[in-house]
Design a protein around this motif. Sequence first.
Motif, PDB file in Angstrom:
ATOM      1  N   ALA A  42       5.036  12.806 -16.852  1.00  0.00           N
ATOM      2  CA  ALA A  42       5.491  13.408 -18.102  1.00  0.00           C
ATOM      3  C   ALA A  42       6.982  13.179 -18.329  1.00  0.00           C
ATOM      4  O   ALA A  42       7.418  12.923 -19.455  1.00  0.00           O
ATOM      5  CB  ALA A  42       5.175  14.908 -18.110  1.00  0.00           C
ATOM      6  N   SER A  43       7.773  13.238 -17.266  1.00  0.00           N
ATOM      7  CA  SER A  43       9.221  13.073 -17.380  1.00  0.00           C
ATOM      8  C   SER A  43       9.663  11.616 -17.350  1.00  0.00           C
ATOM      9  O   SER A  43      10.786  11.292 -17.718  1.00  0.00           O
ATOM     10  CB  SER A  43       9.930  13.828 -16.250  1.00  0.00           C
ATOM     11  OG  SER A  43       9.704  13.178 -14.999  1.00  0.00           O
ATOM     12  N   GLY A  44       8.768  10.737 -16.849  1.00  0.00           N
ATOM     13  CA  GLY A  44       9.140   9.330 -16.692  1.00  0.00           C
ATOM     14  C   GLY A  44      10.000   9.078 -15.462  1.00  0.00           C
ATOM     15  O   GLY A  44      10.504   7.975 -15.267  1.00  0.00           O
ATOM     16  N   LYS A  45      10.160  10.090 -14.614  1.00  0.00           N
ATOM     17  CA  LYS A  45      10.971   9.963 -13.396  1.00  0.00           C
ATOM     18  C   LYS A  45      10.055   9.696 -12.204  1.00  0.00           C
ATOM     19  O   LYS A  45       9.596  10.625 -11.533  1.00  0.00           O
ATOM     20  CB  LYS A  45      11.806  11.216 -13.172  1.00  0.00           C
ATOM     21  CG  LYS A  45      12.860  11.411 -14.230  1.00  0.00           C
ATOM     22  CD  LYS A  45      13.704  12.621 -13.929  1.00  0.00           C
ATOM     23  CE  LYS A  45      14.738  12.785 -15.039  1.00  0.00           C
ATOM     24  NZ  LYS A  45      15.597  13.932 -14.794  1.00  0.00           N
ATOM     25  N   LEU A  46       9.802   8.428 -11.966  1.00  0.00           N
ATOM     26  CA  LEU A  46       8.936   8.041 -10.854  1.00  0.00           C
ATOM     27  C   LEU A  46       9.693   8.155  -9.538  1.00  0.00           C
ATOM     28  O   LEU A  46      10.924   8.036  -9.513  1.00  0.00           O
ATOM     29  CB  LEU A  46       8.447   6.606 -11.055  1.00  0.00           C
ATOM     30  CG  LEU A  46       7.585   6.356 -12.297  1.00  0.00           C
ATOM     31  CD1 LEU A  46       7.262   4.876 -12.421  1.00  0.00           C
ATOM     32  CD2 LEU A  46       6.321   7.183 -12.259  1.00  0.00           C
TER      33      LEU A  46
ATOM     34  N   THR B  18       1.939   7.603  -8.504  1.00  0.00           N
ATOM     35  CA  THR B  18       3.294   7.317  -8.981  1.00  0.00           C
ATOM     36  C   THR B  18       4.100   6.392  -8.062  1.00  0.00           C
ATOM     37  O   THR B  18       4.853   5.560  -8.577  1.00  0.00           O
ATOM     38  CB  THR B  18       4.058   8.622  -9.286  1.00  0.00           C
ATOM     39  OG1 THR B  18       4.037   9.465  -8.135  1.00  0.00           O
ATOM     40  CG2 THR B  18       3.435   9.341 -10.481  1.00  0.00           C
ATOM     41  N   PRO B  19       3.977   6.441  -6.723  1.00  0.00           N
ATOM     42  CA  PRO B  19       4.709   5.455  -5.915  1.00  0.00           C
ATOM     43  C   PRO B  19       4.237   4.011  -6.186  1.00  0.00           C
ATOM     44  O   PRO B  19       5.039   3.078  -6.175  1.00  0.00           O
ATOM     45  CB  PRO B  19       4.416   5.872  -4.478  1.00  0.00           C
ATOM     46  CG  PRO B  19       4.117   7.336  -4.577  1.00  0.00           C
ATOM     47  CD  PRO B  19       3.374   7.477  -5.878  1.00  0.00           C
TER      48      PRO B  19
ATOM     49  N   THR C 162       6.893   3.624   1.025  1.00  0.00           N
ATOM     50  CA  THR C 162       7.261   4.960   1.452  1.00  0.00           C
ATOM     51  C   THR C 162       8.177   5.616   0.419  1.00  0.00           C
ATOM     52  O   THR C 162       8.901   4.935  -0.300  1.00  0.00           O
ATOM     53  CB  THR C 162       7.965   4.946   2.825  1.00  0.00           C
ATOM     54  OG1 THR C 162       9.129   4.108   2.752  1.00  0.00           O
ATOM     55  CG2 THR C 162       7.039   4.431   3.916  1.00  0.00           C
ATOM     56  N   VAL C 163       8.103   6.935   0.358  1.00  0.00           N
ATOM     57  CA  VAL C 163       8.983   7.749  -0.487  1.00  0.00           C
ATOM     58  C   VAL C 163       9.591   8.821   0.415  1.00  0.00           C
ATOM     59  O   VAL C 163       9.125   9.050   1.535  1.00  0.00           O
ATOM     60  CB  VAL C 163       8.217   8.396  -1.668  1.00  0.00           C
ATOM     61  CG1 VAL C 163       7.678   7.328  -2.613  1.00  0.00           C
ATOM     62  CG2 VAL C 163       7.085   9.286  -1.183  1.00  0.00           C
TER      63      VAL C 163
ATOM     64  N   THR D  42       0.812  -1.215   0.000  1.00  0.00           N
ATOM     65  CA  THR D  42       0.000   0.000   0.000  1.00  0.00           C
ATOM     66  C   THR D  42       0.843   1.261   0.000  1.00  0.00           C
ATOM     67  O   THR D  42       1.829   1.349   0.725  1.00  0.00           O
ATOM     68  CB  THR D  42      -0.880   0.047   1.264  1.00  0.00           C
ATOM     69  OG1 THR D  42      -1.562  -1.181   1.414  1.00  0.00           O
ATOM     70  CG2 THR D  42      -1.880   1.179   1.200  1.00  0.00           C
ATOM     71  N   TYR D  43       0.415   2.229  -0.803  1.00  0.00           N
ATOM     72  CA  TYR D  43       0.906   3.599  -0.663  1.00  0.00           C
ATOM     73  C   TYR D  43      -0.305   4.447  -0.290  1.00  0.00           C
ATOM     74  O   TYR D  43      -1.351   4.360  -0.936  1.00  0.00           O
ATOM     75  CB  TYR D  43       1.526   4.151  -1.953  1.00  0.00           C
ATOM     76  CG  TYR D  43       1.875   5.605  -1.796  1.00  0.00           C
ATOM     77  CD1 TYR D  43       2.989   5.975  -1.056  1.00  0.00           C
ATOM     78  CD2 TYR D  43       1.051   6.598  -2.301  1.00  0.00           C
ATOM     79  CE1 TYR D  43       3.289   7.311  -0.842  1.00  0.00           C
ATOM     80  CE2 TYR D  43       1.341   7.941  -2.094  1.00  0.00           C
ATOM     81  CZ  TYR D  43       2.456   8.289  -1.363  1.00  0.00           C
ATOM     82  OH  TYR D  43       2.741   9.606  -1.140  1.00  0.00           O
TER      83      TYR D  43
END
Length: 158
Positions: A56-60, A89-90, A34-35, A8-9
């Motif tokens: 948009a950037s693909g940087k998750l 995104t996470p 977690t992030v 889960t996030y």
Amino acid sequence: MTKRLIVTYSWSGNTAQMATALQQVTGADQVMLTVAADTFSADMYATSDIANQQLASGKLPTLTNMLPELSQYDTILVGGPVWSAKVATPVRTFLTQLGDFQGTVLPFYTDAGTPGGYEADFETLLPAPVTFKAGIGLSGSQLAKASTILQGWWQKEN
């Protein structure tokens, strides 16, 4: 014996509340994604903008916690909030780490009113060997009845 994991996030706490109820229903192991603390804003709209920039950037975002060995599980229930009718995104980051997992994955999610195409988006993120099963979403107003709703859903799914 089937071994299950709940991953889960939760940005606001709603999905975590749903995950706790789901754990009581399924008896599954549980891990919270977690992030880094500065990844998202406390403001819902700013967080939405950040997530859209990540997409948009693909940087998750990078996950900051260790995950259990996924191959020991038959079923993984993956939960997160709906962000702009898409997978948060996470959660996307986690789904990229499924690798060669060969079991079943079911989404569960919380939304502020409408999930849009959440499950279709979720399914497109799964690697080839994974079996997708339809999930369940709850709005914040349904969380008070989460245990009852999830019990009925889980009995139909299993």
